[in-house]
Design a protein around this motif. Structure first.
Motif, short mmCIF file in Angstrom:
data_model
loop_
_atom_site.label_atom_id
_atom_site.label_comp_id
_atom_site.label_asym_id
_atom_site.label_seq_id
_atom_site.Cartn_x
_atom_site.Cartn_y
_atom_site.Cartn_z
N LYS A 142 0.84 -1.20 0.00
CA LYS A 142 0.00 0.00 0.00
C LYS A 142 0.87 1.24 0.00
O LYS A 142 1.81 1.38 0.78
CB LYS A 142 -0.92 0.00 1.23
N LYS A 168 -4.13 -6.65 -9.91
CA LYS A 168 -5.22 -5.87 -9.32
C LYS A 168 -6.13 -6.75 -8.47
O LYS A 168 -6.56 -6.36 -7.39
CB LYS A 168 -6.01 -5.17 -10.43
N ARG A 175 -6.80 -6.24 -4.49
CA ARG A 175 -8.16 -6.04 -3.97
C ARG A 175 -8.51 -7.07 -2.90
O ARG A 175 -9.14 -6.75 -1.88
CB ARG A 175 -9.17 -6.12 -5.12
N SER A 176 -8.08 -8.33 -3.13
CA SER A 176 -8.42 -9.38 -2.17
C SER A 176 -7.69 -9.20 -0.85
O SER A 176 -8.02 -9.86 0.15
CB SER A 176 -8.10 -10.76 -2.77
N ASP A 220 -6.84 -0.92 -2.75
CA ASP A 220 -7.48 -0.44 -3.98
C ASP A 220 -6.39 -0.23 -5.03
O ASP A 220 -5.56 0.68 -4.89
CB ASP A 220 -8.22 0.87 -3.72
N GLU A 264 -12.92 -10.17 -14.24
CA GLU A 264 -12.07 -8.99 -14.40
C GLU A 264 -12.44 -8.16 -15.63
O GLU A 264 -11.77 -7.17 -15.93
CB GLU A 264 -10.60 -9.42 -14.50
#
Length: 347
Positions: A117, A135, A139-140, A144, A306
């Motif tokens: 992050k 991505k 996300r998991s 973001d 996706e």
């Protein structure tokens, strides 16, 4: 006086071309290079050459145009061809799983995916199939990908590694052999990845339905040669490396002493063999080249989720699952191949 018997002329070899989406046919494609070097395909009656193209899409385009009979494609290319493009490409052999990973410096502050992050992540291209994998992984894990990180195109090879070493990016999202190449270049890495990726198919040896219809015997013979070469490379990776260097000397790396170069190429080959073995396990662990429709179904579901494809098709329609085919391509003297690999003569 000995009698002289006229021999029937040997049947001319039938030319066959395989497209491979890479710039250099290096040591990491043993199922395509060893059959040439060891004469497996000539024994079957075929004169095979491997040509390089820009990627899976270009390989498929070459097959559609009739310029090549086979192509090594990614599972994404196979699935997109059958779903959105309605092109009758058929998977013949499963030869790999998704082996992408996020490489970070081994002694750096990033220990897990959550540490990404606020960081910059380099990737070969923003159009590559690694982007949706990255991505989804972020996300998991509560990150973001559009706000909490920056994803930057770095290109491959030295420019990508330099971006990491200069801290222009703090991580590199690349396929397995590329990450091994970075480590060969002297940068130890910690590799982060989603375990689910290893249960998704990637490299798939493919042809067109029209080729199967026109010459099923050729399709079987070419696939069998690839299966034999796979077993040979699994049995003795360093012999496979030595054979490759002898028969494709222009692809031998440079820039270090012989022992170091051998160590580097063997590391690259073993990385590829690991993903081939993972695919073998995922697809049942018995027959080389077998394809599990459920695995390709998982990949199709991921791509739809996706937004990479607009529709889905029955997975079985994109794989060549004719009863007896995978058994036929495994119908060779396994012990003879193993013994030859262990002996590693004439190299």
């Amino acid at each position: 006086m000995a009698a002289v018997h006229a021999q029937a002329p040997a049947r001319p070899l039938k030319p066959v071309t395989i497209a491979l989406g890479t710039q250099v046919v290096n040591v990491t494609y043993p199922w395509l290079t060893l059959p040439i070097a060891l004469g497996y395909w000539k024994e079957e009656g075929y004169d095979v050459k491997v040509v390089t193209v820009g990627g899976s899409l270009q390989g498929i385009q070459q097959m559609v145009a009739g310029g090549v009979e086979f192509a090594q494609v990614n599972s994404t290319g196979l699935i997109q061809a059958n779903t959105d493009n309605n092109v009758a490409v058929r998977g013949l052999m499963g030869t790999g799983v998704i082996d992408w990973g996020i490489g970070v410096t081994q002694d750096g502050p990033i220990k897990s995916v959550t540490d990404l992050k606020g960081k910059k992540i380099g990737i070969f291209s923003l159009g590559t199939g690694g982007v949706p994998l990255l991505k989804g992984y972020l996300r998991s894990n509560g990150i973001d990908p559009d706000k909490d990180v920056q994803i930057i195109a770095t290109g491959a090879g030295a420019p990508a590694l330099e971006a990491l070493k200069s801290d222009r990016v703090q991580a590199l999202m690349f396929w397995g052999s590329a990450l091994t190449g970075f480590q060969n270049a002297g940068t130890p890495l910690r590799v982060l990845y989603a375990p689910a990726w290893r249960a998704l198919p990637d490299f798939t040896f493919a042809t067109m339905q029209k080729t199967i219809d026109a010459d099923p015997a050729m399709v079987e013979a070419i696939s069998r040669g690839a299966a034999k070469a796979t077993l040979f490379a699994w049995t003795n990776p360093d012999c496979a490396r030595r054979i490759h260097w002898k028969n494709f000397p222009s692809t031998k790396p440079t820039g270090a002493d012989e022992a170091t170069l051998a160590k580097w190429d063997l590391a690259l080959l073993n990385t590829q063999l690991d993903t081939m073995k993972a695919a073998h396990t995922m697809n049942g662990g018995k027959l080389i080249g077998a394809m599990d429709p459920a695995a390709y179904g998982r990949m199709q579901d991921f791509m739809q989720g996706e937004g990479l494809i607009k529709r889905t098709v029955p997975v079985e329609s994109m794989l060549y699952l004719k009863p007896g085919f995978v058994e036929a391509i495994n119908r060779f003297d396994r012990q003879a191949v193993i013994d030859a690999a262990k002996a590693c003569k004439n190299v």
